[in-house]
Design a protein around this motif. Sequence first.
Motif, PDB file in Angstrom:
ATOM      1  N   GLY A  29       0.817  -1.212   0.000  1.00 41.34           N
ATOM      2  CA  GLY A  29       0.000   0.000   0.000  1.00 41.34           C
ATOM      3  C   GLY A  29       0.846   1.256   0.000  1.00 41.34           C
ATOM      4  N   TYR A  30       1.929   1.244   0.773  1.00 38.85           N
ATOM      5  CA  TYR A  30       2.813   2.408   0.840  1.00 38.85           C
ATOM      6  C   TYR A  30       3.478   2.669  -0.515  1.00 38.85           C
ATOM      7  CZ  TYR A  30       6.938   5.203   1.918  1.00 38.85           C
ATOM      8  OH  TYR A  30       7.912   6.169   1.908  1.00 38.85           O
ATOM      9  N   PHE A  31       4.057   1.625  -1.101  1.00 37.66           N
ATOM     10  CA  PHE A  31       4.759   1.810  -2.378  1.00 37.66           C
ATOM     11  C   PHE A  31       3.782   2.081  -3.514  1.00 37.66           C
ATOM     12  CE2 PHE A  31       8.114  -0.516  -0.057  1.00 37.66           C
ATOM     13  CZ  PHE A  31       9.128   0.418  -0.221  1.00 37.66           C
ATOM     14  N   PHE A  32       2.576   1.511  -3.419  1.00 35.29           N
ATOM     15  CA  PHE A  32       1.569   1.822  -4.431  1.00 35.29           C
ATOM     16  C   PHE A  32       1.206   3.296  -4.369  1.00 35.29           C
ATOM     17  CE2 PHE A  32      -2.858   2.330  -5.761  1.00 35.29           C
ATOM     18  CZ  PHE A  32      -2.795   1.810  -7.044  1.00 35.29           C
ATOM     19  N   TRP A  33       1.086   3.826  -3.159  1.00 32.88           N
ATOM     20  CA  TRP A  33       0.790   5.250  -3.011  1.00 32.88           C
ATOM     21  C   TRP A  33       1.899   6.104  -3.619  1.00 32.88           C
ATOM     22  CZ3 TRP A  33      -2.640   8.813  -2.501  1.00 32.88           C
ATOM     23  CH2 TRP A  33      -2.274  10.085  -2.103  1.00 32.88           C
ATOM     24  N   LEU A  34       3.146   5.727  -3.423  1.00 36.10           N
ATOM     25  CA  LEU A  34       4.254   6.469  -4.021  1.00 36.10           C
ATOM     26  C   LEU A  34       4.167   6.436  -5.550  1.00 36.10           C
ATOM     27  CD1 LEU A  34       7.327   5.429  -1.818  1.00 36.10           C
ATOM     28  CD2 LEU A  34       5.959   7.523  -1.689  1.00 36.10           C
ATOM     29  N   MET A  35       3.848   5.264  -6.101  1.00 36.03           N
ATOM     30  CA  MET A  35       3.710   5.155  -7.558  1.00 36.03           C
ATOM     31  C   MET A  35       2.527   5.973  -8.053  1.00 36.03           C
ATOM     32  SD  MET A  35       6.241   3.416  -8.587  1.00 36.03           S
ATOM     33  CE  MET A  35       5.694   3.298 -10.283  1.00 36.03           C
ATOM     34  N   LEU A  36       1.456   6.018  -7.271  1.00 34.63           N
ATOM     35  CA  LEU A  36       0.292   6.805  -7.651  1.00 34.63           C
ATOM     36  C   LEU A  36       0.628   8.293  -7.691  1.00 34.63           C
ATOM     37  CD1 LEU A  36      -2.718   6.917  -8.312  1.00 34.63           C
ATOM     38  CD2 LEU A  36      -3.180   6.991  -5.853  1.00 34.63           C
ATOM     39  N   THR A  37       1.414   8.761  -6.725  1.00 37.62           N
ATOM     40  CA  THR A  37       1.799  10.178  -6.722  1.00 37.62           C
ATOM     41  C   THR A  37       2.638  10.518  -7.951  1.00 37.62           C
ATOM     42  OG1 THR A  37       3.769   9.746  -5.367  1.00 37.62           O
ATOM     43  CG2 THR A  37       1.740  10.325  -4.208  1.00 37.62           C
ATOM     44  N   ILE A  38       3.471   9.560  -8.392  1.00 40.75           N
ATOM     45  CA  ILE A  38       4.255   9.775  -9.617  1.00 40.75           C
ATOM     46  C   ILE A  38       3.327   9.852 -10.823  1.00 40.75           C
ATOM     47  CG2 ILE A  38       5.945   8.735 -11.177  1.00 40.75           C
ATOM     48  CD1 ILE A  38       7.308   7.544  -8.694  1.00 40.75           C
ATOM     49  N   THR A  39       2.347   8.957 -10.865  1.00 39.86           N
ATOM     50  CA  THR A  39       1.390   8.949 -11.982  1.00 39.86           C
ATOM     51  C   THR A  39       0.603  10.252 -12.047  1.00 39.86           C
ATOM     52  OG1 THR A  39       1.165   6.547 -11.783  1.00 39.86           O
ATOM     53  CG2 THR A  39      -0.555   7.706 -13.017  1.00 39.86           C
ATOM     54  N   LEU A  40       0.214  10.770 -10.882  1.00 36.77           N
ATOM     55  CA  LEU A  40      -0.592  11.986 -10.839  1.00 36.77           C
ATOM     56  C   LEU A  40       0.169  13.209 -11.362  1.00 36.77           C
ATOM     57  CD1 LEU A  40      -2.401  11.507  -7.398  1.00 36.77           C
ATOM     58  CD2 LEU A  40      -3.372  11.254  -9.690  1.00 36.77           C
ATOM     59  N   GLU A  41       1.494  13.115 -11.418  1.00 36.93           N
ATOM     60  CA  GLU A  41       2.286  14.210 -11.977  1.00 36.93           C
ATOM     61  C   GLU A  41       1.995  14.402 -13.465  1.00 36.93           C
ATOM     62  OE1 GLU A  41       6.384  13.451 -11.251  1.00 36.93           O
ATOM     63  OE2 GLU A  41       6.201  13.502  -9.064  1.00 36.93           O
ATOM     64  N   TYR A  42       1.467  13.361 -14.090  1.00 41.40           N
ATOM     65  CA  TYR A  42       1.197  13.406 -15.533  1.00 41.40           C
ATOM     66  C   TYR A  42      -0.282  13.628 -15.835  1.00 41.40           C
ATOM     67  CZ  TYR A  42       5.918  11.607 -15.595  1.00 41.40           C
ATOM     68  OH  TYR A  42       7.272  11.452 -15.409  1.00 41.40           O
ATOM     69  N   ILE A  43      -1.006  14.100 -14.850  1.00 44.58           N
ATOM     70  CA  ILE A  43      -2.402  14.480 -15.043  1.00 44.58           C
ATOM     71  C   ILE A  43      -2.558  15.950 -14.645  1.00 44.58           C
ATOM     72  CG2 ILE A  43      -4.804  14.049 -14.354  1.00 44.58           C
ATOM     73  CD1 ILE A  43      -3.986  11.174 -13.701  1.00 44.58           C
ATOM     74  N   PRO A  44      -3.008  16.836 -15.530  1.00 45.04           N
ATOM     75  CA  PRO A  44      -3.477  16.553 -16.887  1.00 45.04           C
ATOM     76  C   PRO A  44      -2.326  16.286 -17.854  1.00 45.04           C
ATOM     77  CG  PRO A  44      -3.487  18.898 -16.503  1.00 45.04           C
ATOM     78  CD  PRO A  44      -3.115  18.257 -15.189  1.00 45.04           C
ATOM     79  N   PHE A  45      -2.683  15.882 -19.037  1.00 46.22           N
ATOM     80  CA  PHE A  45      -1.734  15.568 -20.102  1.00 46.22           C
ATOM     81  C   PHE A  45      -0.848  16.778 -20.377  1.00 46.22           C
ATOM     82  CE2 PHE A  45      -0.411  15.195 -24.495  1.00 46.22           C
ATOM     83  CZ  PHE A  45      -0.184  13.846 -24.663  1.00 46.22           C
ATOM     84  N   ASP A  46       0.477  16.582 -20.278  1.00 51.39           N
ATOM     85  CA  ASP A  46       1.413  17.686 -20.503  1.00 51.39           C
ATOM     86  C   ASP A  46       2.723  17.114 -21.045  1.00 51.39           C
ATOM     87  OD1 ASP A  46       3.089  19.843 -20.496  1.00 51.39           O
ATOM     88  OD2 ASP A  46       2.851  20.322 -18.370  1.00 51.39           O
ATOM     89  N   PRO A  47       3.111  17.448 -22.270  1.00 47.83           N
ATOM     90  CA  PRO A  47       4.337  16.906 -22.877  1.00 47.83           C
ATOM     91  C   PRO A  47       5.615  17.409 -22.216  1.00 47.83           C
ATOM     92  CG  PRO A  47       3.382  18.579 -24.292  1.00 47.83           C
ATOM     93  CD  PRO A  47       2.383  18.325 -23.208  1.00 47.83           C
TER      94      PRO A  47
END
Length: 212
Positions: free
Chosen positions: A21-39
């Motif tokens: 759960g902890y590491f999944f949360w860290l990965m989720l925070t990384i994913t959220l950096e790419y929302i919204p779509f930005d090149p």
Amino acid sequence: MLSAKRNISAFIKILLIIGFGYFFWLMLTITLEYIPFDPNASFLMIKQTEVHNKSEYIWFFYTHVYTSIFVLLAGFLAILKRNFGIRNFHKNAGKIYIILILLLAAPSGIYMGIFANGGFLSKLSFVILGCLWWFSTFKAYLLARQKNFKKHKHWMWRSFALTISAITLRMWKVIIVYLFQPNPMDVYQIIAWLGWVPNIILIEYLIMKKHL
């Protein structure tokens, strides 16, 4: 004695859930950096050559980023069935896991591996990782269709060991940079292999010793 073993086993399972759960949360925070779509977001800042010269790169990149977080979650939910006694998630989570990897996450990962930082060694590692990820997942799918569930389980563990390379790669990066402070390109070459090779060796050992 039996009760003590069960308590220890239950404690280890709880720790695994909390750890994931902890590491999944860290990965989720990384994913959220790419929302919204930005090149120009985050990692893409150092991939501008690919972004501007290869129009398809950005689509493969976002496909990989957006699907991988669901692959991580679906894979973990799928293994809960046998190891944590939660049965309802296994079949549906497994289907989501397999479909996302075979059609989206692995193919996009292989493409991205061709343009990985760190030179030839990094590119080779990520392409091999993507191919093994796709193959192990496909093999698990075929074995499930054949109702060979013992071997299906083993291949799913191999697949998931490669899936969590997204986590272990970043763990190794933190450790290596903290201890040795190497050149950034050297870091990519090292973690490209450390991210998944130890994972698959560990899983093969556990399968060989019949712990899985």
